[in-house]
Design a protein around this motif. Structure first.
Motif, PDB file in Angstrom:
ATOM      1  N   VAL A  76       0.855  -1.190   0.000  1.00  0.00           N
ATOM      2  CA  VAL A  76       0.000   0.000   0.000  1.00  0.00           C
ATOM      3  C   VAL A  76       0.890   1.237   0.000  1.00  0.00           C
ATOM      4  CG1 VAL A  76      -1.688   1.309   1.342  1.00  0.00           C
ATOM      5  CG2 VAL A  76      -1.888  -1.183   1.174  1.00  0.00           C
ATOM      6  N   ARG A  77       0.526   2.250  -0.771  1.00  0.00           N
ATOM      7  CA  ARG A  77       1.384   3.442  -0.880  1.00  0.00           C
ATOM      8  C   ARG A  77       1.106   4.481   0.201  1.00  0.00           C
ATOM      9  NH1 ARG A  77       1.646   6.300  -6.294  1.00  0.00           N
ATOM     10  NH2 ARG A  77      -0.571   5.878  -6.568  1.00  0.00           N
ATOM     11  N   LYS A 121      -1.248   9.889   9.464  1.00  0.00           N
ATOM     12  CA  LYS A 121      -0.931   9.636   8.056  1.00  0.00           C
ATOM     13  C   LYS A 121       0.380   8.858   7.938  1.00  0.00           C
ATOM     14  CE  LYS A 121      -1.191  12.921   5.120  1.00  0.00           C
ATOM     15  NZ  LYS A 121      -0.897  14.214   4.452  1.00  0.00           N
ATOM     16  N   TYR A 122       0.332   7.809   7.128  1.00  0.00           N
ATOM     17  CA  TYR A 122       1.544   7.062   6.802  1.00  0.00           C
ATOM     18  C   TYR A 122       1.767   7.140   5.297  1.00  0.00           C
ATOM     19  CZ  TYR A 122       1.563   4.867  11.444  1.00  0.00           C
ATOM     20  OH  TYR A 122       1.606   4.631  12.797  1.00  0.00           O
ATOM     21  N   ASN A 123       2.876   7.736   4.896  1.00  0.00           N
ATOM     22  CA  ASN A 123       3.251   7.791   3.484  1.00  0.00           C
ATOM     23  C   ASN A 123       4.336   6.736   3.266  1.00  0.00           C
ATOM     24  OD1 ASN A 123       4.041   8.307   0.903  1.00  0.00           O
ATOM     25  ND2 ASN A 123       4.553  10.467   1.224  1.00  0.00           N
ATOM     26  N   PHE A 124       3.912   5.556   2.845  1.00  0.00           N
ATOM     27  CA  PHE A 124       4.850   4.456   2.674  1.00  0.00           C
ATOM     28  C   PHE A 124       5.744   4.631   1.451  1.00  0.00           C
ATOM     29  CE2 PHE A 124       1.399   1.766   4.861  1.00  0.00           C
ATOM     30  CZ  PHE A 124       1.948   1.994   6.113  1.00  0.00           C
ATOM     31  N   MET A 125       5.475   5.664   0.639  1.00  0.00           N
ATOM     32  CA  MET A 125       6.326   5.925  -0.524  1.00  0.00           C
ATOM     33  C   MET A 125       7.655   6.538  -0.106  1.00  0.00           C
ATOM     34  SD  MET A 125       3.510   7.327  -3.295  1.00  0.00           S
ATOM     35  CE  MET A 125       2.861   8.598  -2.183  1.00  0.00           C
ATOM     36  N   ASP A 126       7.692   7.124   1.089  1.00  0.00           N
ATOM     37  CA  ASP A 126       8.948   7.656   1.617  1.00  0.00           C
ATOM     38  C   ASP A 126       9.745   6.520   2.247  1.00  0.00           C
ATOM     39  OD1 ASP A 126       8.325  10.190   0.847  1.00  0.00           O
ATOM     40  OD2 ASP A 126       7.613  10.840   2.824  1.00  0.00           O
ATOM     41  N   ILE A 158      -0.558  10.368  -2.637  1.00  0.00           N
ATOM     42  CA  ILE A 158      -0.521   9.666  -3.931  1.00  0.00           C
ATOM     43  C   ILE A 158      -0.927  10.593  -5.080  1.00  0.00           C
ATOM     44  CG2 ILE A 158      -0.978   7.422  -2.864  1.00  0.00           C
ATOM     45  CD1 ILE A 158      -3.824   7.596  -4.115  1.00  0.00           C
ATOM     46  N   TYR A 159      -1.525  11.725  -4.750  1.00  0.00           N
ATOM     47  CA  TYR A 159      -1.872  12.733  -5.761  1.00  0.00           C
ATOM     48  C   TYR A 159      -0.990  13.974  -5.628  1.00  0.00           C
ATOM     49  CZ  TYR A 159      -5.931   9.991  -7.109  1.00  0.00           C
ATOM     50  OH  TYR A 159      -6.742   8.986  -7.577  1.00  0.00           O
TER      51      TYR A 159
END
Length: 312
Positions: A253-254, A268-273, A291-292
């Protein structure tokens, strides 16, 4: 009394399989298979229990549970003696025969003793950690659960505030996608998500966004969504904050949002980082969706207003 007559009385009284299971002591999945004709030769003890409840005074049996003893069937006029819906039971009643989802016995005609968890989830031969999507699919429609790594987690009906927050978030995302002619799709619960693409896990996130349309199947979603939201409640907060957090991260999940109505905050978790750190925000202003690239913002003021109106 024939099975057809039993079914007619059940439908007249409006009993769900879960209710009838509570009143009779027979597992929901067994009742479902008997009334749909999947079980051709139910055991006499099972039919006697169902008939006793359905042929009796509804007021007498309302909210009651019953036990099967070695000497036959006995009613409980006080507290519930044999609560098949309680997974915290330390043991089954001594002398109580086991009910299987298929009304079968061992080869030597001796009944197999189930665990309380196995009874609750329709399989008398399995315990938590061993369940699969086959067990998940066999559950009655009214029994809402999630399956995570072979473990069943109950999902009580969501409160109004829960539903309203889901609507606020989902509608904002859906409107943004439509306005920008995006390829992603936004959904809200209940939607089955086979997030690991295996037979041990099926989750139902509160809000989800799928950008790879090939993951959208007839039953639900096969694979990891790009964006997920869970709204905490007293019964789900530990699971959402720990078990699902790890599961969503591992699955790919991103971005994962957690709304906490009690503490009135967004996590908030930003797994892209690569070195992601949870960001905790009070429910004020707007929150950008990673994601946007932050172009989509969700109104936290609307979420706060929902909590103010409907409670946590």
């Amino acid at each position: 009394m024939t099975i057809k007559q039993m079914r007619e009385i059940k439908e007249t009284r409006g009993y769900s399989y879960s209710q009838l299971s509570e009143y009779t002591g027979v597992p929901s999945i067994t009742l479902q298979k008997i009334f749909t004709g999947k079980t051709k030769n139910p055991r006499k003890a099972t039919l006697d229990a169902i008939e006793r409840v359905l042929s009796g005074n509804e007021a007498t049996y309302q909210g009651k549970a019953y036990e099967y003893g070695s000497s036959g069937f006995s009613g409980n006029t006080g507290d519930t003696l044999f609560d098949l819906q309680n997974t915290n039971s330390s043991m089954l009643m001594e002398g109580a025969p086991a009910f299987s989802s298929d009304e079968t016995t061992n080869g030597d005609n001796t009944l197999r003793q189930p665990t309380p968890e196995g009874i609750k989830y329709g399989s008398p031969y399995k315990k938590q950690g061993e369940f699969t999507l086959e067990d998940y699919s066999a559950l009655p429609d009214e029994q809402r659960v999630e399956l995570i790594d072979g473990v069943f987690y109950d999902m009580p009906a969501p409160r109004i505030v829960h539903q309203d927050i889901s609507y606020v978030i989902h509608s904002a995302i859906a409107d943004f996608i439509k306005k920008n002619k995006g390829k992603c799709k936004a959904f809200f619960a209940p939607v089955d998500v086979q997030i690991d693409c295996d037979d041990k896990t099926m989750v139902q996130p509160d809000v989800l966004v799928i950008c790879d349309r090939s993951k959208i199947k007839g039953f639900g979603v096969y694979g990891a969504p790009d964006f997920l939201v869970e709204i905490l409640s007293k019964t789900t907060r530990i699971k959402d904050l720990t078990v699902k957090l790890a599961k969503y991260l591992e699955a790919g999940v991103r971005e994962y949002w957690i709304i906490d109505p009690h503490k009135k905050c967004l996590i908030k978790y930003n797994f892209m980082d690569e070195d992601f750190i949870p960001e905790i925000m009070p429910l004020k202003g707007e929150a950008p969706v990673a994601i946007y690239d932050g172009k989509l913002k969700i109104s936290l003021d609307e979420i706060a207003a929902s909590i103010e109106e409907f409670g946590e």
